[in-house]
Design a protein around this motif. Structure first.
Motif, short mmCIF file in Angstrom:
data_model
loop_
_atom_site.label_atom_id
_atom_site.label_comp_id
_atom_site.label_asym_id
_atom_site.label_seq_id
_atom_site.Cartn_x
_atom_site.Cartn_y
_atom_site.Cartn_z
N GLU A 182 4.50 9.66 8.49
CA GLU A 182 3.35 9.38 8.82
C GLU A 182 2.95 9.87 10.08
O GLU A 182 1.39 9.79 10.13
N LYS B 92 3.71 -6.64 4.38
CA LYS B 92 3.35 -5.81 4.60
C LYS B 92 3.28 -5.10 2.57
O LYS B 92 1.74 -4.63 1.85
N ASN C 243 7.86 0.87 9.28
CA ASN C 243 6.63 1.60 8.33
C ASN C 243 7.55 1.01 7.49
O ASN C 243 8.25 1.24 6.78
N TYR D 265 9.09 -1.48 16.09
CA TYR D 265 8.20 -0.64 15.06
C TYR D 265 9.35 -1.03 13.55
O TYR D 265 9.85 -0.97 13.35
N ALA E 233 10.05 8.40 7.54
CA ALA E 233 9.07 7.52 7.19
C ALA E 233 7.90 7.94 8.93
O ALA E 233 6.90 8.28 8.92
N THR F 181 0.49 0.62 6.19
CA THR F 181 -0.07 0.95 7.31
C THR F 181 1.57 0.75 8.35
O THR F 181 1.29 -1.05 8.42
N PRO F 182 1.55 1.60 8.90
CA PRO F 182 2.90 0.87 9.84
C PRO F 182 2.51 0.57 11.21
O PRO F 182 1.28 -0.02 11.30
#
Length: 487
Positions: free
Chosen positions: A369, A182, A350, A348, A365, A189-190
């Motif tokens: 989002e 990332k 982010n 998950y 976060a 983007t998460p």
């Protein structure tokens, strides 16, 4: 350490401000040996540690120097006003002399930056780049530093270990590499494993119960029969979520009284909150499970004559906790709490979390989002007559903006005490689990050990209640975002 034989020992030593505004200890009442009771401190041999220091093998910096030689070296460097070379390592990631940009704008200097600029010839701009210290749970940072891989942009896939796992969710190596990718691809983007999270949700029973504890460890026990640094559970918050999405701040507890051992009263209130249905109970991290197991051990040492509901309280703990020692499982309750932190780790990520899984990082976060949460909580529905019931907030709007970004809700809370924000206290504690409760721990200790007016005590209490309520409501908002995404 040993058991204290008197009640109220901690109340004999109060912290006060003298006329020079310096903190000092004031004795309150007689402090004869008889008044202080049995000694609670014992002598611990430190010969090995002293010998290591004297022989110069306790540190790499500077190397191969005995104690006397090192003192002379330090004195010489001080006299010449020269910096002492240091040995960079993974421990630098926890350096307490790191200044934020805001700190530097106010004239503070970053010791971390000075050390690393000298060791690696870095520029100020280099420190704007994500460093290897940000990689979550990465154990080979020293190896990367030896290879001069200081920034996430320098790391490659070969630096990570990928293991097959039968456990649900993403593995540690996969999550670490996901974070690195990332950053390297500048991808904001998460990532959410909807299918994995949905399979977890199918097992949950409504109403959902989300709980958070605040605890402390005191050097001087509050009560007779207690040891130094025993866990003291002084506060909890409890939110519920119904199947139709209705949210309620259902209950809370806080001990306001000095010198009182609150654990059993705390547990009775918690039991009363959770025993009325079979809804799934959530915690964030292992803390709540650890604390309840500690209280279970405290209860087991009590006499049923002294604590008539002892067995009932212990049985309740066993229904919502797990106790293991290696491969030995003492119990695994039918309603064992679900760890939301583990759900974050499994399903998950982010980039705004910057490698941290602390709820203080996950919540901002998620809010930045989720359009669903932004729309819902930009209205003053929390604590409103027709909105979400709250015990400490009225018509609260959680979505506030700082430019294009949603503000961290924790930074919108009032000071806890002495003009210090909760997060300002938390950032000096390097353990994520402790950091999330560090401010509350210090505030409670201040109420226990310091002289203050009733007005100041009530102010701190009110701040603690708001702070803890946000902890469980943060869990609610994270759940709401996931539920909205999955569905």
């Amino acid at each position: 350490n040993s058991l204290t034989s008197v009640d109220g020992l901690n109340q004999k030593f109060m912290l006060i401000k003298n006329k020079n505004n310096r903190t000092e200890v004031k004795l309150t009442g007689p402090c004869t040996p008889a008044d202080l009771g049995d000694k609670i401190l014992v002598k611990v041999p430190v010969d090995d540690a002293v010998n290591m220091i004297y022989d110069g093998i306790d540190t790499k910096d500077p190397p191969e120097m005995g104690f006397i030689e090192r003192i002379k070296y330090y004195a010489d460097m001080y006299e010449k006003d020269e910096k002492i070379p240091f040995c960079p390592g993974k421990y630098c990631g926890d350096c307490q002399f790191t200044a934020t940009k805001e700190d530097e704008e106010q004239g503070y200097i970053s010791g971390f930056k000075e050390c690393w600029q000298g060791a690696f010839n870095l520029t100020d701009d280099d420190f704007d780049k994500p460093m290897i210290f940000d990689i979550w749970n990465y154990r080979k940072k020293d190896d990367l530093i030896e290879q001069n891989k200081l920034f996430i942009e320098d790391v490659s896939e070969s630096d990570f270990t990928f293991k097959d796992s039968d456990s649900p969710g993403i593995t540690t190596g996969e999550r670490q590499w996901l974070q690195v990718q990332k950053v390297q691809k500048n991808d904001p983007t998460p990532w959410l494993d909807k299918y994995g999270l949905e399979s977890e949700m199918r097992r949950w029973n409504y109403p959902l119960h989300l709980i958070d504890f605040e605890t402390t460890l005191t050097a001087i026990p509050f009560n007779r029969g207690r040891r130094p640094y025993e866990v003291v559970a002084f506060q909890f918050s409890h939110h519920t979520v119904q199947k139709d999405g209705a949210i309620t701040h259902a209950g809370e507890y806080i001990n306001r009284n000095r010198g009182e051992f609150p654990n059993y009263d705390f547990l009775r209130h918690l039991k009363k909150e959770l025993e009325n249905d079979n809804g799934t109970v959530f915690r964030y991290a292992a803390h709540e499970n650890t604390v309840l197991n500690h209280i279970h051990a405290q209860l087991s040492a009590e006499s049923p004559e002294d604590i008539p509901d002892r067995d009932e309280l212990m049985a309740f703990i066993e229904t919502i906790t797990t106790k293991k020692d290696g491969k030995t499982i003492f119990w695994d309750g039918p309603r064992t709490m679900v760890d939301m932190l583990q759900l974050v780790k499994n399903y998950y990520y982010n980039p705004l979390m910057q490698g941290s899984n602390s709820i203080k990082k996950v919540l901002p976060a998620v809010l930045n989002e989720s359009d669903f949460l932004k729309e819902k909580y930009s209205q003053p529905i929390y604590g409103s007559a027709n909105g979400i019931k709250s015990l400490n907030f009225t018509d609260k709007t959680w979505i506030e903006y700082d430019g294009a970004m949603v503000k961290d809700p924790y930074k919108t809370l009032p000071y806890i005490f002495e003009d210090i924000y909760a997060d300002s206290l938390d950032r000096f504690i390097t353990s994520e689990e402790l950091a999330d409760g560090g401010a509350a721990m210090m505030a409670y200790a201040k109420m226990q050990f310091s002289e203050m007016s009733d007005e100041e005590r009530e102010s701190i209490t009110a701040a603690l209640l708001r702070y803890c309520e946000l902890d469980t409501f943060a869990m609610v908002m994270i759940y709401e975002h996931w539920f909205n995404e999955v569905n």
